[in-house]
Design a protein around this motif. Structure first.
Motif, PDB file in Angstrom:
ATOM      1  N   GLY A   1     109.546-121.920  41.695  1.00 21.19           N
ATOM      2  CA  GLY A   1     109.875-123.238  41.166  1.00 21.19           C
ATOM      3  C   GLY A   1     108.875-124.277  41.623  1.00 21.19           C
ATOM      4  N   VAL A   2     109.321-125.534  41.580  1.00 22.73           N
ATOM      5  CA  VAL A   2     108.451-126.627  42.009  1.00 22.73           C
ATOM      6  C   VAL A   2     109.157-127.410  43.112  1.00 22.73           C
ATOM      7  CG1 VAL A   2     107.100-126.919  39.905  1.00 22.73           C
ATOM      8  CG2 VAL A   2     109.322-128.014  40.072  1.00 22.73           C
ATOM      9  N   ALA A   3     108.354-127.963  44.002  1.00 25.62           N
ATOM     10  CA  ALA A   3     108.927-128.726  45.108  1.00 25.62           C
ATOM     11  C   ALA A   3     108.215-130.071  45.218  1.00 25.62           C
ATOM     12  CB  ALA A   3     108.763-127.947  46.416  1.00 25.62           C
ATOM     13  N   ASN A   4     108.892-131.007  45.838  1.00 22.89           N
ATOM     14  CA  ASN A   4     108.327-132.329  46.057  1.00 22.89           C
ATOM     15  C   ASN A   4     107.563-132.309  47.378  1.00 22.89           C
ATOM     16  OD1 ASN A   4     107.833-134.986  46.701  1.00 22.89           O
ATOM     17  ND2 ASN A   4     110.000-135.587  46.808  1.00 22.89           N
ATOM     18  N   LEU A   5     106.252-132.246  47.262  1.00 21.29           N
ATOM     19  CA  LEU A   5     105.447-132.220  48.468  1.00 21.29           C
ATOM     20  C   LEU A   5     104.828-133.609  48.634  1.00 21.29           C
ATOM     21  CD1 LEU A   5     104.341-130.364  50.718  1.00 21.29           C
ATOM     22  CD2 LEU A   5     102.377-129.936  49.253  1.00 21.29           C
ATOM     23  N   ARG A   6     105.464-134.430  49.394  1.00 26.01           N
ATOM     24  CA  ARG A   6     105.032-135.814  49.621  1.00 26.01           C
ATOM     25  C   ARG A   6     104.622-136.508  48.317  1.00 26.01           C
ATOM     26  NH1 ARG A   6     103.771-133.106  54.117  1.00 26.01           N
ATOM     27  NH2 ARG A   6     101.909-132.211  53.222  1.00 26.01           N
TER      28      ARG A   6
ATOM     29  N   ALA B   1     107.330-132.966  35.452  1.00 25.23           N
ATOM     30  CA  ALA B   1     108.503-133.046  36.302  1.00 25.23           C
ATOM     31  C   ALA B   1     108.575-134.455  36.855  1.00 25.23           C
ATOM     32  CB  ALA B   1     108.404-132.039  37.436  1.00 25.23           C
ATOM     33  N   THR B   2     109.734-134.815  37.365  1.00 18.82           N
ATOM     34  CA  THR B   2     109.855-136.127  37.970  1.00 18.82           C
ATOM     35  C   THR B   2     110.603-135.976  39.280  1.00 18.82           C
ATOM     36  OG1 THR B   2     110.463-138.415  37.614  1.00 18.82           O
ATOM     37  CG2 THR B   2     112.034-136.758  36.832  1.00 18.82           C
ATOM     38  N   ILE B   3     110.327-136.918  40.182  1.00 21.43           N
ATOM     39  CA  ILE B   3     111.003-136.854  41.473  1.00 21.43           C
ATOM     40  C   ILE B   3     112.126-137.874  41.456  1.00 21.43           C
ATOM     41  CG2 ILE B   3     110.729-137.153  43.953  1.00 21.43           C
ATOM     42  CD1 ILE B   3     107.807-136.207  43.537  1.00 21.43           C
ATOM     43  N   LEU B   4     113.323-137.399  41.711  1.00 19.00           N
ATOM     44  CA  LEU B   4     114.495-138.281  41.636  1.00 19.00           C
ATOM     45  C   LEU B   4     114.662-139.081  42.921  1.00 19.00           C
ATOM     46  CD1 LEU B   4     116.902-135.713  39.983  1.00 19.00           C
ATOM     47  CD2 LEU B   4     115.630-137.548  38.862  1.00 19.00           C
ATOM     48  N   GLY B   5     115.577-139.998  42.875  1.00 19.68           N
ATOM     49  CA  GLY B   5     115.815-140.874  44.011  1.00 19.68           C
ATOM     50  C   GLY B   5     116.065-140.134  45.314  1.00 19.68           C
ATOM     51  N   ASP B   6     116.703-138.969  45.243  1.00 18.79           N
ATOM     52  CA  ASP B   6     116.995-138.224  46.469  1.00 18.79           C
ATOM     53  C   ASP B   6     115.866-137.267  46.852  1.00 18.79           C
ATOM     54  OD1 ASP B   6     117.173-136.345  44.536  1.00 18.79           O
ATOM     55  OD2 ASP B   6     119.238-135.734  44.950  1.00 18.79           O
ATOM     56  N   GLY B   7     114.729-137.373  46.151  1.00 18.42           N
ATOM     57  CA  GLY B   7     113.594-136.531  46.494  1.00 18.42           C
ATOM     58  C   GLY B   7     113.574-135.192  45.784  1.00 18.42           C
ATOM     59  N   HIS B   8     114.641-134.896  45.079  1.00 14.84           N
ATOM     60  CA  HIS B   8     114.742-133.636  44.354  1.00 14.84           C
ATOM     61  C   HIS B   8     113.866-133.696  43.096  1.00 14.84           C
ATOM     62  CE1 HIS B   8     116.833-129.872  43.530  1.00 14.84           C
ATOM     63  NE2 HIS B   8     116.816-130.226  42.262  1.00 14.84           N
ATOM     64  N   VAL B   9     113.325-132.547  42.701  1.00 15.83           N
ATOM     65  CA  VAL B   9     112.471-132.506  41.517  1.00 15.83           C
ATOM     66  C   VAL B   9     113.291-132.091  40.295  1.00 15.83           C
ATOM     67  CG1 VAL B   9     110.432-131.461  40.469  1.00 15.83           C
ATOM     68  CG2 VAL B   9     110.473-131.891  42.922  1.00 15.83           C
ATOM     69  N   ALA B  10     113.175-132.860  39.204  1.00 17.32           N
ATOM     70  CA  ALA B  10     113.815-132.459  37.951  1.00 17.32           C
ATOM     71  C   ALA B  10     112.721-132.226  36.921  1.00 17.32           C
ATOM     72  CB  ALA B  10     114.764-133.554  37.462  1.00 17.32           C
TER      73      ALA B  10
ATOM     74  N   LEU C   1     117.770-142.941  32.782  1.00 21.26           N
ATOM     75  CA  LEU C   1     116.941-143.692  33.727  1.00 21.26           C
ATOM     76  C   LEU C   1     115.467-143.578  33.380  1.00 21.26           C
ATOM     77  CD1 LEU C   1     116.869-141.694  37.100  1.00 21.26           C
ATOM     78  CD2 LEU C   1     117.348-140.737  34.876  1.00 21.26           C
ATOM     79  N   GLU C   2     114.675-144.438  34.050  1.00 22.05           N
ATOM     80  CA  GLU C   2     113.241-144.409  33.846  1.00 22.05           C
ATOM     81  C   GLU C   2     112.654-143.397  34.823  1.00 22.05           C
ATOM     82  OE1 GLU C   2     110.912-148.057  34.653  1.00 22.05           O
ATOM     83  OE2 GLU C   2     111.080-148.251  32.487  1.00 22.05           O
ATOM     84  N   VAL C   3     111.841-142.493  34.340  1.00 27.97           N
ATOM     85  CA  VAL C   3     111.276-141.504  35.265  1.00 27.97           C
ATOM     86  C   VAL C   3     109.754-141.518  35.179  1.00 27.97           C
ATOM     87  CG1 VAL C   3     113.298-140.004  35.126  1.00 27.97           C
ATOM     88  CG2 VAL C   3     111.353-139.594  33.617  1.00 27.97           C
ATOM     89  N   VAL C   4     109.153-141.127  36.271  1.00 32.75           N
ATOM     90  CA  VAL C   4     107.701-141.012  36.323  1.00 32.75           C
ATOM     91  C   VAL C   4     107.337-139.574  36.032  1.00 32.75           C
ATOM     92  CG1 VAL C   4     105.664-141.299  37.756  1.00 32.75           C
ATOM     93  CG2 VAL C   4     107.635-142.789  38.078  1.00 32.75           C
ATOM     94  N   ASN C   5     106.557-139.381  34.994  1.00 30.92           N
ATOM     95  CA  ASN C   5     106.178-138.033  34.607  1.00 30.92           C
ATOM     96  C   ASN C   5     105.021-137.547  35.478  1.00 30.92           C
ATOM     97  OD1 ASN C   5     105.513-135.668  33.358  1.00 30.92           O
ATOM     98  ND2 ASN C   5     105.304-136.527  31.310  1.00 30.92           N
ATOM     99  N   LYS C   6     105.273-136.510  36.245  1.00 33.91           N
ATOM    100  CA  LYS C   6     104.204-135.939  37.063  1.00 33.91           C
ATOM    101  C   LYS C   6     103.842-134.593  36.480  1.00 33.91           C
ATOM    102  CE  LYS C   6     105.252-138.414  41.185  1.00 33.91           C
ATOM    103  NZ  LYS C   6     104.186-138.702  42.121  1.00 33.91           N
ATOM    104  N   PRO C   7     102.546-134.316  36.403  1.00 37.44           N
ATOM    105  CA  PRO C   7     102.135-133.040  35.808  1.00 37.44           C
ATOM    106  C   PRO C   7     102.558-131.866  36.680  1.00 37.44           C
ATOM    107  CG  PRO C   7     100.255-134.188  36.760  1.00 37.44           C
ATOM    108  CD  PRO C   7     101.422-135.131  36.847  1.00 37.44           C
TER     109      PRO C   7
END
Lengths: 157, 677
Positions: free
Chosen positions: A44-49, B655-664, B635-641
């Motif tokens: 999967g993918v993870a949030n790395l900083r 993917a986007t990083i949610l408020g709790d740091g989780h990736v969606a 919500l407004e999300v930042v699209n990250k490649p």
């Protein structure tokens, strides 16, 4: 004498080495969001900083049988960067950084512990043990992208 | 000097100047010799020369120097200018472009040889060139228009005079001295014009005296003279009053060629025609427009803005968390601060977004040249028109679109337009038109490539598609025109009779569509047989921030872009019907297929107790109902490649990083539609 510096990683009882210049960081286990419909070793993918980083299971990737017996708390993610790709590799443990003489790296036998020879640069002796020097370029190469396409084709029929 | 640090800036500026030269060259070709155009090209060539010399690229400096000479020459002798010279200038620009590429690739300039171009430039000017350029600067004086302007300024009460500066005969760095002279003038007033032109002065390639028309704002002309005279190697400084100057000017300017730089000996013999010449052609000598006011700009590497964007997206995430905390707390002050931070980060976001936006001009500017070359290589004649150059687009989107546009434009020239002979036979003007238009509307940017060519032959497309087995012959007659045109985008499809070097390798249009879709856009064709075709591309304004609906599928969260969502609907089991074992539901008088995202993503069916939670998405006229476990929030999300490693994953655009740091993961709805098709 050319020296090769490797980060040594353990999967089960086996020792693997990644060139230190390709290793960006070592992380504790991260919260990984699975990416559906892709190869099974892509966890999967993870949030790395703030950067979305793909994470793969190195054990599965190199074709080792069996499951990890190590709990998630102990496992580590080694973040490597190769050919503009940043990928996290899940390993059982990260041990050390070792310097070995490049000349002491022996060509790999055709098949080592299920790992196809193309994925490794050679085998070197570290103390009492043997370390497999990984060829990360190969491990992360476009072959995989092609495989992904393949999976997609199968899915679509 | 270590120039490595400046290399990037040098390359960027060189590209810019080469583009300017290229554009102006086209202007010359279309509109003929024009003094302003020559002047602008001269400036660009001059800048290039200066920069390349500073960076130590001697061959480049040499070539630009000769270009400058040639431009100066034709500026003096516009009557000698013809289209063959444009070709030579283009050769020189091409040479420079290659040169820059070599430098960019780290090859340096050893392997580069501009001799052919240099010879061509020299031939173009022929023998007269050398003496003409030299005499151009001799005995400089101002054009009558300039003198008239100075006089009117004086009449308004300004103190105006001409400062005549003579350098010592052995002065080595004439250009440098003149720059110092101009600097020395600055505190006193404004230099409105110089004779010869400023570039010539700065280069020092003039003989005799230089004249500078000055409007005095501070001090006196005597003080000014003293200041200038203080500069080393200045032999003599005179302040000439306008009235004195005028008589001299009348004697020198109005020669038939209208060069203000005629030697005085000749001027006396040409006094007779001078009296009758009522409207002298623009003289190069005194022509120097009042200083133009430009907005100040700063050159920033795109990577730095991208980094900034990354930090900002983290700020957006932190802000969302803060909002959650503030909402949960009882503290009104915390809420107020949180709201304020939300507002501030919004405007920051807008600001950075706008920095990423660039006018499409920077993408389009290379096309005129390409289209010109196409006319020469193909048997086609057409005018190429571009509109909406100021339309702004996200830089990333624009970079990605370049190749697709090149392809569509070539396609229009090669397949869209008929040959000139063909056109005449059909009673159309010999010359066709190809248009490239850009415009923004409602959160989207549109790009249109149209031609007035033969249009798309429905029968031919169908015949070809049937032959290739893409279309069932039985269904062909019922297909709409739009559906038929859509076949052109099918992979491996090409109706071109011959495969040419320009287009028609059969890989084209499907690659274009692939590119457009990967950017979240759509492409379609409109065509009228015999009258032409239009390729219409719709692209999102930006890729980085989007409005999305957060849904839960199994244990995971996914984001669906709101732009593709029509409605959120709860569907009771009795409303679900089955067609060919595929569940469907009635929606707006149509049958809409249902896709269970749980089954699709994780091969585990979505839990259905009593009602199905669905999100109905739309693309064009098609609908699909996505079954999810839960709809969480919009919500407004930042699209990250997802990055290069996961390039092959098509179902998710990022993917986007949610408020709790989780990736969606962000679902690419277009791909989902492919699935439901």
């Amino acid at each position: 004498m050319a020296e090769l510096q490797c980060v040594t990683m353990r999967i089960g009882d086996e020792l693997y080495g990644a060139r230190v210049e390709q290793v960006m960081s070592v992380e504790r286990m991260l919260d990984i969001s699975p990416v559906p419909r892709t190869l099974s070793y892509i966890k999967g993918v993870a949030n790395l900083r703030g950067t979305v980083t793909p994470v793969i299971d190195l054990r599965e990737r190199v074709g080792l049988r069996g499951q990890s017996e190590v709990g998630d708390d102990a496992r580590r993610i080694v973040v490597v960067e190769v050919d503009e790709m940043t990928v996290g590799l899940i390993v059982d443990a990260v041990e050390d950084v070792v310097s070995i003489d490049e000349a002491a790296v022996e060509p790999a036998p055709a098949v080592v512990g299920g790992l196809q020879a193309v994925y490794l640069d050679g085998v070197a002796r570290v103390g009492e043990r043997l370390m497999v020097v990984l060829n990360l370029e190969r491990i992360l190469s476009d072959v995989e992208v092609a495989q992904l396409h393949e999976v997609e084709k199968q899915v679509r029929g | 000097m270590d120039t490595a640090d400046y290399l990037d800036a040098f390359l960027a500026e060189t590209d810019e100047n080469l583009n300017v030269l290229s554009e102006l060259c086209l202007v010359l070709e279309q509109q003929g010799a024009d003094d302003d155009t020559f002047a602008a090209m001269f400036r660009a060539a001059h800048t290039l020369k200066g920069m390349s010399a500073t960076m130590g690229f001697q061959k480049m400096a040499d070539l630009t120097h000769h270009m400058e000479d040639a431009l100066g020459y034709f500026r003096q002798h516009p009557e000698r200018f013809d289209s063959a010279i444009v070709d030579v200038l283009f050769q020189a620009i091409d040479g420079l472009t290659e040169h820059v590429e070599a430098i960019r690739n780290g090859a340096g300039e050893e392997g580069i040889d501009h001799q052919t171009v240099l010879d061509a430039l020299a031939r173009a000017q022929n023998e007269v060139a050398a003496s003409a350029v030299a005499s151009a600067a001799e005995n400089a004086s101002f054009a009558p228009e300039m003198i008239a302007m100075l006089e009117s300024l004086q009449a308004e009460g300004n103190q105006v005079a001409v400062v005549r500066v003579e350098l010592t005969a052995d002065c080595v760095m004439r250009g440098v001295r003149m720059v110092m002279v101009m600097r020395a003038l600055e505190p006193f007033g404004e230099c409105l014009a110089t004779s010869p032109d400023v570039p010539v002065l700065e280069e020092g390639s003039f003989t005799g005296a230089a004249e500078l028309a000055v409007v005095l704002h501070n001090g006196t002309f005597d003080a000014l003279r003293a200041a200038v005279a203080d500069i080393a190697e200045v032999a003599q400084v005179d302040i000439v009053q306008l009235s004195d100057l005028k008589t001299a000017a009348q004697a020198t300017t109005p020669t038939p060629v209208a060069s203000a730089a005629k030697p005085v000996e000749q001027a006396s013999s040409e006094q007779a025609p001078a009296a009758s010449a009522s409207a002298p052609a623009p003289a190069s000598g005194g022509k120097q427009a009042a200083p133009r006011h430009r907005e100040q700009t700063l050159r920033v590497p795109v990577s730095r803005i991208d980094e900034f964007m990354n930090v900002l997206s983290e700020l957006v995430i932190a802000r969302t968390r803060l909002e959650l905390l503030a909402r949960a707390s009882e503290n009104p002050e915390l809420r107020e601060v949180s709201e304020q931070i939300a507002r501030l980060s919004d405007s920051l976001q807008d600001g950075v977004m706008s920095m990423r936006m660039m006018p499409v001009e920077s993408l389009f500017q290379r096309f005129p040249r390409m289209m010109r070359d196409l006319q020469k290589t193909l048997d086609r004649e057409f005018d190429f028109e571009m509109t909406g150059l100021e339309t702004e687009m996200d830089r990333t989107v624009m970079d990605e679109m370049g190749e697709a546009l090149v392809h569509l434009l070539r396609n229009a020239a090669d397949h869209g337009l008929e040959s000139p002979a063909d056109r005449e036979q059909r009673g159309k003007p010999r010359k066709g038109v190809i248009r490239l238009a850009a415009y923004a509307s409602g959160g989207h940017v549109y790009l249109e490539v149209s031609d007035d060519g033969r249009g798309i032959d429905r029968d031919k497309v169908l015949a070809s598609a049937i032959k290739k087995g893409i279309v069932d012959p039985a269904k062909a007659p019922a297909m709409s025109d739009a559906q038929v045109y859509d076949l052109l985008f099918a992979s491996g499809f090409s109706t071109a009779a011959t495969v040419s070097d320009i287009s028609g390798r059969g890989v084209g249009l499907d690659a274009v569509r692939g590119k457009v879709e990967s950017l979240g856009g759509t492409i379609r064709i409109e065509s009228v047989p015999g009258q032409g075709s239009t390729f219409l591309i719709e692209l999102p304004l930006t890729l980085t921030i989007l409005q999305a609906m957060l849904v839960r599928v199994g244990d995971e969260l996914f984001a669906l872009p709101t732009s593709g969502i029509e409605e959120v609907a709860r569907i009771a089991p009795q409303d679900v019907e089955f067609v060919h074992e595929q569940p469907v539901v009635n929606f707006r008088e149509g049958v809409v297929p249902m896709i269970d995202l749980g089954a699709y993503f994780f091969s585990s069916k979505t839990t259905t107790e009593d009602v199905w939670q669905t999100v109905i998405c739309r693309e064009g006229k098609r609908y699909v109902a996505l079954v999810v476990d839960d709809v969480i929030d919009e919500l407004e999300v930042v699209n990250k490649p997802l990055g290069k490693y996961l390039e092959g994953v098509k179902v998710f655009s990022g993917a986007t990083i949610l408020g709790d740091g989780h990736v969606a993961l962000i679902v690419d709805l277009h791909q989902v539609f492919q699935l439901g098709a």
